[in-house]
Design a protein around this motif. Sequence first.
Motif, short mmCIF file in Angstrom:
data_model
loop_
_atom_site.label_atom_id
_atom_site.label_comp_id
_atom_site.label_asym_id
_atom_site.label_seq_id
_atom_site.Cartn_x
_atom_site.Cartn_y
_atom_site.Cartn_z
N THR A 123 15.10 -22.54 -39.76
CA THR A 123 15.44 -21.97 -41.64
C THR A 123 16.74 -20.56 -41.44
O THR A 123 16.90 -19.51 -40.75
CB THR A 123 14.62 -20.90 -42.73
OG1 THR A 123 14.67 -19.98 -42.34
CG2 THR A 123 13.23 -21.85 -42.45
N GLY A 174 18.82 -17.50 -44.23
CA GLY A 174 18.39 -17.15 -45.80
C GLY A 174 18.65 -15.56 -45.86
O GLY A 174 19.46 -15.31 -45.36
N LEU A 196 23.15 -15.96 -51.95
CA LEU A 196 22.55 -17.64 -51.98
C LEU A 196 22.87 -19.54 -52.24
O LEU A 196 22.94 -19.69 -51.24
CB LEU A 196 21.09 -17.82 -52.47
CG LEU A 196 20.09 -18.43 -51.89
CD1 LEU A 196 19.44 -17.85 -50.61
CD2 LEU A 196 18.33 -17.93 -52.76
N SER A 247 23.56 -21.56 -49.01
CA SER A 247 23.28 -22.86 -49.56
C SER A 247 24.35 -23.83 -49.27
O SER A 247 24.34 -25.23 -48.81
CB SER A 247 22.95 -22.95 -50.67
OG SER A 247 21.99 -24.58 -50.68
N ILE A 260 16.55 -23.34 -46.24
CA ILE A 260 17.14 -22.26 -47.02
C ILE A 260 16.09 -21.66 -47.21
O ILE A 260 14.75 -21.88 -47.76
CB ILE A 260 18.58 -22.26 -48.18
CG1 ILE A 260 19.32 -23.78 -47.58
CG2 ILE A 260 18.09 -21.42 -48.51
CD1 ILE A 260 20.42 -21.89 -46.66
N LEU A 274 18.67 -24.84 -54.18
CA LEU A 274 19.20 -24.05 -52.94
C LEU A 274 18.04 -23.58 -52.05
O LEU A 274 18.63 -22.79 -51.34
CB LEU A 274 19.88 -22.55 -53.81
CG LEU A 274 20.70 -22.66 -55.40
CD1 LEU A 274 21.02 -21.34 -56.21
CD2 LEU A 274 21.61 -22.95 -54.62
N VAL A 275 17.17 -23.99 -51.93
CA VAL A 275 15.92 -23.59 -51.27
C VAL A 275 14.81 -23.96 -50.65
O VAL A 275 14.59 -25.17 -51.41
CB VAL A 275 14.68 -22.05 -51.79
CG1 VAL A 275 16.34 -21.04 -52.56
CG2 VAL A 275 14.56 -22.27 -53.63
N ASN A 276 14.28 -23.65 -49.68
CA ASN A 276 13.54 -25.00 -48.86
C ASN A 276 12.32 -23.74 -48.99
O ASN A 276 11.17 -24.41 -48.71
CB ASN A 276 13.82 -25.32 -47.97
CG ASN A 276 14.78 -26.54 -47.66
OD1 ASN A 276 15.74 -25.29 -47.62
ND2 ASN A 276 14.78 -27.26 -48.33
N ARG A 279 15.01 -27.89 -51.45
CA ARG A 279 16.98 -27.90 -50.93
C ARG A 279 16.95 -29.37 -50.53
O ARG A 279 16.31 -29.44 -49.19
CB ARG A 279 17.60 -27.54 -50.34
CG ARG A 279 19.19 -27.39 -50.03
CD ARG A 279 19.31 -25.98 -49.71
NE ARG A 279 20.45 -26.23 -49.03
CZ ARG A 279 20.44 -26.00 -48.03
NH1 ARG A 279 19.15 -26.69 -47.00
NH2 ARG A 279 21.96 -26.85 -46.87
#
Length: 345
Positions: free
Chosen positions: A250, A252, A266, A270, A277, A311-313, A339
Amino acid sequence: MPLPPSPAFAALNAAAAERILILDGAMGTQIQELRLAEEDYTGQGSGHVCRHHSDHPQTGNNDLLILTQPEAVEEIHYRYAIAGADIVETNTFSATTIAQADYGLQDAVHDLNVEGARVVRRALDRATAEDGRARFVAGAIGPTNRTASMSPDVNDPGYRAVSFDDLRVAYLQQAKGLIAGGADIILIETIFDTLNAKAAIFACLEAMEAHGQRLPMMISGTITDASGRTLSGQTPTAFWHSVRHANPWTIGLNCALGAAAMRPHLVELSGVADTLICAYPNAGLPNAFGQYDEGPEDTAPQVADFARAGLVNVVGGCCGTTPDHIRAIAEAVAPFAPRKVPAYA
């Protein structure tokens, strides 16, 4: 030959393909609530007296509590796990010889990191025995209290308080200890100087080579203010390209900002990163007393917005967040898909 991946890789990738994973919250917030005195830090009142001697006061040396208050540290990790965290960080943010020099405990660094990973593992095993969910130990590596690319002396801009090799040696010792203690992941976090991060990456890769397996690496930078740059001057895009060679599991952002202020940075990260992320913002900004006013009901919807926007994992919390924040965040992001990682040439 490339190193074989550790077993954690497959398990983490499988979980991340299905849902947004949850990282834990702030350690310092929880330790402050214990209201520990000097004798608690040194272990005089608990029976866990540190075998490493120092003449320095230890109040505030939160990493030392791994050795002197292991039950209390384990309980904090356990509460985060039960609150919904899939990944729980070791209490080793300052467990390098460079940072521990302030407390005269450089000799304790190996023990801090080995036991730091073990105490998290005990907490996670307790949680897994209750609900059957697999959880992962992230060996936390902080930036140290020195910067390799900037001078601390405004009258001597060429001066450096630490060298790349100083950092590499310190980080190598830390990484080896974390791996020996059973860390599943290496997390290089709160990066304000990318040169420090590069030393940490180099050292962690050396430690993995010595271990004979490649561990997942999480790398998290810190945008220090509204300028959208790290302290050493990089935008999120520049930061990503500076560390992309490490093939992190990742990339971030964490710390310094609350979720609302973190969001545009972010979005930028991304948009350029071809890996997962991770975002773990503060519970807003500190007030005049250095405390964080955002409750779980304030922070969780903002983090859910990250998820809604794709946007995120991985998400969690940094300064000021508690197990209640993590529980609320986990519930808030649960309806949203992780994401999709773009494929760039």
